[in-house]
Design a protein around this motif. Structure first.
Motif, PDB file in Angstrom:
ATOM      1  N   ASP A 134       0.885  -1.150   0.173  1.00  8.94           N
ATOM      2  CA  ASP A 134      -0.120  -0.135  -0.077  1.00  8.94           C
ATOM      3  C   ASP A 134       0.880   1.251   0.253  1.00  8.94           C
ATOM      4  O   ASP A 134       0.505   2.095  -0.436  1.00  8.94           O
ATOM      5  CB  ASP A 134      -0.976   0.229   1.563  1.00  8.94           C
ATOM      6  N   GLU A 135       2.350   1.271   1.212  1.00 11.12           N
ATOM      7  CA  GLU A 135       2.922   2.186   0.459  1.00 11.12           C
ATOM      8  C   GLU A 135       3.259   2.825  -0.866  1.00 11.12           C
ATOM      9  O   GLU A 135       4.209   4.074  -0.456  1.00 11.12           O
ATOM     10  CB  GLU A 135       3.740   2.846   1.538  1.00 11.12           C
ATOM     11  N   PHE A 136       3.468   1.340  -1.744  1.00 13.68           N
ATOM     12  CA  PHE A 136       3.996   1.866  -2.757  1.00 13.68           C
ATOM     13  C   PHE A 136       3.711   3.469  -3.487  1.00 13.68           C
ATOM     14  O   PHE A 136       4.164   4.165  -4.572  1.00 13.68           O
ATOM     15  CB  PHE A 136       3.869   0.695  -3.587  1.00 13.68           C
ATOM     16  N   VAL A 137       2.365   3.812  -3.617  1.00 14.62           N
ATOM     17  CA  VAL A 137       1.331   4.345  -4.012  1.00 14.62           C
ATOM     18  C   VAL A 137       2.199   6.169  -3.740  1.00 14.62           C
ATOM     19  O   VAL A 137       1.993   6.998  -4.519  1.00 14.62           O
ATOM     20  CB  VAL A 137      -0.153   4.379  -4.644  1.00 14.62           C
ATOM     21  N   LYS A 138       2.736   5.560  -2.550  1.00 13.37           N
ATOM     22  CA  LYS A 138       2.757   7.429  -1.686  1.00 13.37           C
ATOM     23  C   LYS A 138       3.780   7.532  -2.221  1.00 13.37           C
ATOM     24  O   LYS A 138       4.363   8.590  -2.058  1.00 13.37           O
ATOM     25  CB  LYS A 138       2.806   7.400  -0.183  1.00 13.37           C
ATOM     26  N   ILE A 139       4.760   6.740  -2.635  1.00  8.60           N
ATOM     27  CA  ILE A 139       6.399   7.075  -3.319  1.00  8.60           C
ATOM     28  C   ILE A 139       5.754   7.121  -4.714  1.00  8.60           C
ATOM     29  O   ILE A 139       6.835   7.941  -4.886  1.00  8.60           O
ATOM     30  CB  ILE A 139       7.101   5.780  -2.694  1.00  8.60           C
ATOM     31  N   ALA A 140       5.765   6.065  -5.053  1.00  8.21           N
ATOM     32  CA  ALA A 140       5.131   6.013  -6.752  1.00  8.21           C
ATOM     33  C   ALA A 140       4.329   7.429  -7.152  1.00  8.21           C
ATOM     34  O   ALA A 140       4.535   8.152  -8.560  1.00  8.21           O
ATOM     35  CB  ALA A 140       5.247   4.845  -6.977  1.00  8.21           C
ATOM     36  N   GLY A 141       3.665   7.704  -6.764  1.00 10.70           N
ATOM     37  CA  GLY A 141       2.472   8.940  -6.976  1.00 10.70           C
ATOM     38  C   GLY A 141       1.325   7.803  -7.446  1.00 10.70           C
ATOM     39  O   GLY A 141       0.238   8.480  -6.733  1.00 10.70           O
ATOM     40  N   ARG A 142       1.690   7.790  -8.655  1.00 12.39           N
ATOM     41  CA  ARG A 142       0.610   7.092  -8.909  1.00 12.39           C
ATOM     42  C   ARG A 142       1.149   5.025  -9.198  1.00 12.39           C
ATOM     43  O   ARG A 142       2.568   5.132  -9.640  1.00 12.39           O
ATOM     44  CB  ARG A 142      -0.629   7.392  -9.970  1.00 12.39           C
ATOM     45  N   VAL A 143       0.320   4.091  -9.124  1.00 11.92           N
ATOM     46  CA  VAL A 143       1.069   3.250  -9.346  1.00 11.92           C
ATOM     47  C   VAL A 143      -0.276   2.108 -10.587  1.00 11.92           C
ATOM     48  O   VAL A 143      -1.747   3.045 -11.099  1.00 11.92           O
ATOM     49  CB  VAL A 143       0.454   2.141  -8.082  1.00 11.92           C
ATOM     50  N   TRP A 144      -0.064   1.486 -10.785  1.00 14.77           N
ATOM     51  CA  TRP A 144      -0.956   0.341 -11.992  1.00 14.77           C
ATOM     52  C   TRP A 144      -1.804   0.281 -11.490  1.00 14.77           C
ATOM     53  O   TRP A 144      -2.056  -0.556 -10.194  1.00 14.77           O
ATOM     54  CB  TRP A 144      -0.256  -0.673 -12.771  1.00 14.77           C
ATOM     55  N   ASP A 145      -3.447   0.249 -12.198  1.00 13.20           N
ATOM     56  CA  ASP A 145      -3.973  -0.930 -11.236  1.00 13.20           C
ATOM     57  C   ASP A 145      -5.565  -1.663 -12.398  1.00 13.20           C
ATOM     58  O   ASP A 145      -5.978  -1.110 -13.559  1.00 13.20           O
ATOM     59  CB  ASP A 145      -4.950   0.258 -11.051  1.00 13.20           C
ATOM     60  N   PRO A 146      -4.781  -2.779 -11.792  1.00 16.59           N
ATOM     61  CA  PRO A 146      -5.190  -3.860 -13.017  1.00 16.59           C
ATOM     62  C   PRO A 146      -6.189  -3.695 -13.437  1.00 16.59           C
ATOM     63  O   PRO A 146      -7.467  -4.443 -14.593  1.00 16.59           O
ATOM     64  CB  PRO A 146      -4.534  -5.028 -12.190  1.00 16.59           C
ATOM     65  N   ASN A 147      -6.990  -2.952 -12.688  1.00 13.72           N
ATOM     66  CA  ASN A 147      -8.710  -2.820 -12.913  1.00 13.72           C
ATOM     67  C   ASN A 147      -9.218  -1.950 -13.806  1.00 13.72           C
ATOM     68  O   ASN A 147     -10.661  -1.673 -14.327  1.00 13.72           O
ATOM     69  CB  ASN A 147      -9.587  -2.531 -11.897  1.00 13.72           C
ATOM     70  N   LEU A 148      -8.364  -0.549 -13.700  1.00 15.91           N
ATOM     71  CA  LEU A 148      -8.253  -0.016 -15.311  1.00 15.91           C
ATOM     72  C   LEU A 148      -8.213  -0.492 -17.196  1.00 15.91           C
ATOM     73  O   LEU A 148      -7.578  -1.640 -17.288  1.00 15.91           O
ATOM     74  CB  LEU A 148      -7.154   1.339 -14.777  1.00 15.91           C
ATOM     75  N   ARG A 149      -8.491   0.245 -17.971  1.00 10.69           N
ATOM     76  CA  ARG A 149      -8.452   0.513 -18.840  1.00 10.69           C
ATOM     77  C   ARG A 149      -6.127   0.436 -19.011  1.00 10.69           C
ATOM     78  O   ARG A 149      -6.251   1.137 -18.485  1.00 10.69           O
ATOM     79  CB  ARG A 149      -8.200   0.914 -20.127  1.00 10.69           C
ATOM     80  N   GLY A 150      -5.845  -0.894 -19.425  1.00  6.82           N
ATOM     81  CA  GLY A 150      -4.073  -0.691 -19.826  1.00  6.82           C
ATOM     82  C   GLY A 150      -3.651   0.622 -20.377  1.00  6.82           C
ATOM     83  O   GLY A 150      -2.859   1.201 -20.491  1.00  6.82           O
TER      84      GLY A 150
END
Length: 252
Positions: A134-150
């Protein structure tokens, strides 16, 4: 009996010399006090991404800045190593795909590294490097969401520089590239967007390159770089090179 101290010191010196790959020597045309050490961490990815080809291409692009001394490590577990602290910036060029991420020790190593003031650059599908953290989004700012269109179908699109005053993008012009236009990023962490691209599928603008701070560290995230031509595209290459320098606290 003779002291073993000199022999031990020699062993330590030789170990330090062999720690790095042969193709990552310090560029001799840069002053020593200006050189920053950058490690590209790669080794696993989605099967459609050939990191064995793109990682060397990315290293070559970064080495065009004589001040960047670049090492490629083909094991994401390196993030757990104390040797990570020897570098000024790290580049995530791997993705957690049908395999566990490098684990708690690597997560902690990366978090401490950036929080303490070191630099981080995330390239292309590196946005999915730590799907279970969960902390990765705070480091990366935005992360891959497999539920979204790629992403849009692989093809050409324009990258618009939206902040011409930031050190990374200052003086850069918008450019055309052939790549994957990612539409799959999610997160609410505050970010500062430097470049966007408009999707030909839904006619919406999506962030292509952005920056943020994490603790005392600088983070540059750029989702370009699907294949070697995309990495070597002059506009994308400039973003990668300038972004890496900025995270390592050099003037791009």
């Amino acid at each position: 009996m003779k002291s073993l101290a000199p022999l031990a010191a020699l062993c330590l010196l030789l170990a330090g010399c062999t720690d790095r790959q042969d193709d990552s020597q310090t560029r001799s045309d840069a002053p020593n006090d200006a050189v920053k050490r950058v490690v590209i961490v790669t080794g696993i990815d989605y099967p459609g991404h050939h990191w064995q080809q793109t990682a060397p291409a990315l290293a070559k692009v970064l080495r065009a800045d004589a001040r960047l001394d670049v090492t490629v490590v083909e094991d994401p577990g390196f993030l757990a190593s104390p040797q990570l602290r020897q570098y000024d910036a790290a580049v995530l060029h791997f993705m957690d795909w049908e395999s566990p991420d490098p684990g708690p020790a690597a997560r902690g190593g990366l978090q401490r590294f950036v929080r303490a003031g070191k630099g981080l650059m995330i390239v292309h599908f590196g946005c999915g490097a730590f799907q279970e953290w969960d902390e990765f989004v705070k480091i990366a700012g935005r992360v891959w969401d497999p539920n979204l269109r790629g992403h849009d179908p692989h093809g050409s699109f324009d990258v618009a520089i939206t902040d011409a005053d930031h050190p990374i993008t200052k003086g850069m012009a918008s450019f055309e590239t052939t790549d994957e236009l990612y539409t799959c990023l999610a997160g609410e962490t505050p970010i500062h967007i430097l470049a966007t691209a408009r999707s030909k599928v839904d006619d919406l603008d999506y962030p292509i390159a952005f920056v943020l701070d994490y603790g005392k560290g600088r983070v540059f995230h750029c989702v370009l770089g699907h294949d070697v031509p995309a990495v070597e595209n002059p506009g994308a290459a400039a973003l990668f090179r300038r972004g890496a320098a900025w995270t390592a606290r050099l003037a791009p």
